[in-house]
Design an enzyme around this catalytic site. Structure first.
Site, PDB file in Angstrom:
ATOM      1  N   THR A  71       0.842  -1.205   0.000  1.00 12.11           N
ATOM      2  CA  THR A  71       0.000   0.000   0.000  1.00 12.11           C
ATOM      3  C   THR A  71       0.875   1.253   0.000  1.00 12.11           C
ATOM      4  O   THR A  71       0.629   2.198  -0.763  1.00 12.11           O
ATOM      5  CB  THR A  71      -0.960  -0.011   1.213  1.00 12.11           C
ATOM      6  N   GLN A 186       0.554  -9.889  -5.743  1.00 11.95           N
ATOM      7  CA  GLN A 186       0.042 -11.265  -5.767  1.00 11.95           C
ATOM      8  C   GLN A 186       0.858 -12.164  -6.701  1.00 11.95           C
ATOM      9  O   GLN A 186       0.582 -13.360  -6.812  1.00 11.95           O
ATOM     10  CB  GLN A 186      -1.420 -11.279  -6.221  1.00 11.95           C
ATOM     11  N   CYS A 340     -16.537  -6.796   2.932  1.00 12.79           N
ATOM     12  CA  CYS A 340     -17.396  -6.398   4.042  1.00 12.79           C
ATOM     13  C   CYS A 340     -16.702  -5.379   4.928  1.00 12.79           C
ATOM     14  O   CYS A 340     -16.428  -5.601   6.083  1.00 12.79           O
ATOM     15  CB  CYS A 340     -17.901  -7.587   4.848  1.00 12.79           C
TER      16      CYS A 340
HETATM   17  C1  PLP Z   1      -2.982  -6.928  -5.494  1.00 16.97           C
HETATM   18  C2  PLP Z   1      -2.754  -6.282  -4.157  1.00 16.97           C
HETATM   19  N1  PLP Z   1      -2.220  -5.060  -4.107  1.00 16.97           N
HETATM   20  C3  PLP Z   1      -1.994  -4.435  -2.942  1.00 16.97           C
HETATM   21  C4  PLP Z   1      -2.309  -5.019  -1.744  1.00 16.97           C
HETATM   22  C5  PLP Z   1      -2.033  -4.289  -0.477  1.00 16.97           C
HETATM   23  O1  PLP Z   1      -1.050  -4.941   0.261  1.00 16.97           O
HETATM   24  P1  PLP Z   1      -0.723  -4.531   1.761  1.00 16.97           P
HETATM   25  O2  PLP Z   1      -2.013  -4.611   2.513  1.00 16.97           O
HETATM   26  O3  PLP Z   1       0.274  -5.532   2.222  1.00 16.97           O
HETATM   27  O4  PLP Z   1      -0.186  -3.149   1.742  1.00 16.97           O
HETATM   28  C6  PLP Z   1      -2.892  -6.289  -1.735  1.00 16.97           C
HETATM   29  C7  PLP Z   1      -3.307  -6.938  -0.479  1.00 16.97           C
HETATM   30  O5  PLP Z   1      -4.307  -7.631  -0.422  1.00 16.97           O
HETATM   31  C8  PLP Z   1      -3.100  -6.947  -2.979  1.00 16.97           C
HETATM   32  O6  PLP Z   1      -3.629  -8.172  -3.040  1.00 16.97           O
END
Ligand code: PLP
Length: 395
Positions: A71, A186, A340
């Site tokens: 993020t 991912q 949710c």
């Molecule tokens: C494709 C993708 N991008 C970004 C994120 C965000 O990752 P994080 O919560 O570790 O910052 C996720 C988490 O689910 C994700 O699956």
């Protein structure tokens, strides 16, 4: 509890924990304290880990920034490029099925005046050659303008496991001199990632998605043919060339490097782990299909290895909502096609973007299989899920 939610997060591999421990309380000095040997020792180990990460993903170590996770990396990439004082272009492209970590940054930038185009994916009922849920490359080409600074394209979708044709995306974006930011969160550990060979300009990732700890990730920024200018989003002590201030996390970074070196062998699509996970995923699908009528896959066909990662299962039921099924099968951890975040779950934007109805999206579930899943667990989970559905149908 049988854990079938490997897209949400993965357990930290014991080997990763072992590698991380000495850097928490034995060698704990601040890596930025170069005035004493203790600090220099930690810095040396941490920099070695960064070199190792760079080697594993095919990017120069100098292009790597260590962050708290995907993020933060995504925020730095998108805001950093678009708000840099020397960026003269004001348009950005996102794929419509990106994670909210990308889509919400895009909306925020849009509110501050950036123009954003959302590009569609191929529908579930596409009928053509293209895999459902993968980016529509013609629509992408049409969306890019001379004012496009950045194209944001995930490599693997977190809900349906679709693998996007990233090399084609890069070719189209670079032809218009736009940069490509790839959210590879991912993808790492599931499919090979080679930043230089793929021609990516920016890449975001989080260690906890590939059997590392939570709270650490990286951003690749530049290092290839195209210059990437980032405006820092966190300012302070000036660490990491002033692009991401704050004391770095040596234990987390060393753990991430270890996790990545373990993941590199796993990511080989013909390698042992990927093949084992694929067998388990197919076993679960066969068990469920054998007892439940009317199940339909969401996303690319399970047999299409070049368009779908091996551990992902996403499908919809004929009559029961995913949330209801989840509540009825508390011994299995999986997720539904609704987010949710509120008391009124909203249907998945990914499934809606593929043309599924709101009702189909609500009747959808996502299951993720990973390194620690066993065949016995799949049997048990299958039984519990089928029993739960039969109970629901009787009531
Ligand atoms: C494709 C993708 N991008 C970004 C994120 C965000 O990752 P994080 O919560 O570790 O910052 C996720 C988490 O689910 C994700 O699956």
């Amino acid at each position: 509890m049988i854990y079938l939610d490997y897209h949400a997060t993965t357990p930290c591999d014991r080997r990763v924990v072992e590698a991380m421990l000495p850097w928490l309380s034995d060698s704990f000095a601040n890596p930025h304290s170069d005035s004493h040997a203790a600090g220099r020792q930690v810095a040396e180990a941490m920099n070695g880990a960064i070199e190792s990460i760079a080697g594993a993903i095919g990017a120069p170590a100098s292009s790597l920034l260590m962050t708290s996770g995907a993020t933060e990396s995504i925020n730095l990439a998108m805001r950093g490029v678009m708000t840099h004082p020397r960026n003269r272009r004001n348009h950005m492209v996102v794929c419509s099925t990106e994670h909210p970590a990308v889509l919400d940054v895009a909306s925020d930038l849009q509110r501050s005046g950036v123009e954003v185009s959302h590009v569609r994916v191929h529908p579930q009922q596409s009928g053509g050659e293209a895999a459902p849920g993968t980016i529509d490359l013609d629509a992408l080409a049409a969306a890019i303008t001379p004012d496009t600074a950045l194209v944001n394209m995930m490599l693997v979708n977190n809900e349906i496991g679709a693998i996007h044709p990233i090399r084609e995306v890069v070719r189209i974006a670079h032809a218009a001199d736009a940069l490509v930011h790839c959210d590879a969160t991912q993808a790492i550990g599931r499919i090979p990632l080679d930043v230089a060979e793929m021609g990516l300009d920016l890449v975001s990732a989080s260690a906890h998605k590939f059997y590392g700890p939570k709270g650490v990730g990286f951003l690749v920024a530049g290092g290839g043919e195209r210059r990437v200018r980032l405006r820092p989003q966190i300012v302070g002590g000036g660490q990491q060339q002033g692009l991401r201030s704050g004391t770095m996390n040596p234990a987390g970074i060393i753990a991430m490097a270890t996790a990545l070196s373990l993941a590199k062998t796993s990511a080989d699509p013909h390698g042992g782990e990927s093949a084992r996970i694929e067998t388990l995923r197919n076993q679960l699908w066969d068990i469920l299909r054998g007892s439940i009528d009317g199940l339909e896959i969401n996303g690319p066909p399970l047999s299409d290895r070049s368009s779908r990662v091996s551990g992902n299962l996403n499908f919809h039921l004929r009559e029961v909502e995913g949330e209801t099924w989840m509540a009825a099968a508390p011994g299995v951890a999986f997720s539904s096609g609704s987010a949710c975040s509120s008391s009124d779950p909203v249907a998945s934007h990914v499934l809606l973007a593929m043309g599924l109805s709101e009702s189909q999206a609500r009747r959808s579930v996502r299951m993720g299989i990973g390194r620690m899943t066993t065949s016995d667990e799949i049997e048990l989970a299958g039984r519990e899920l089928i029993d739960a559905l039969q109970r629901l149908r009787l009531t």
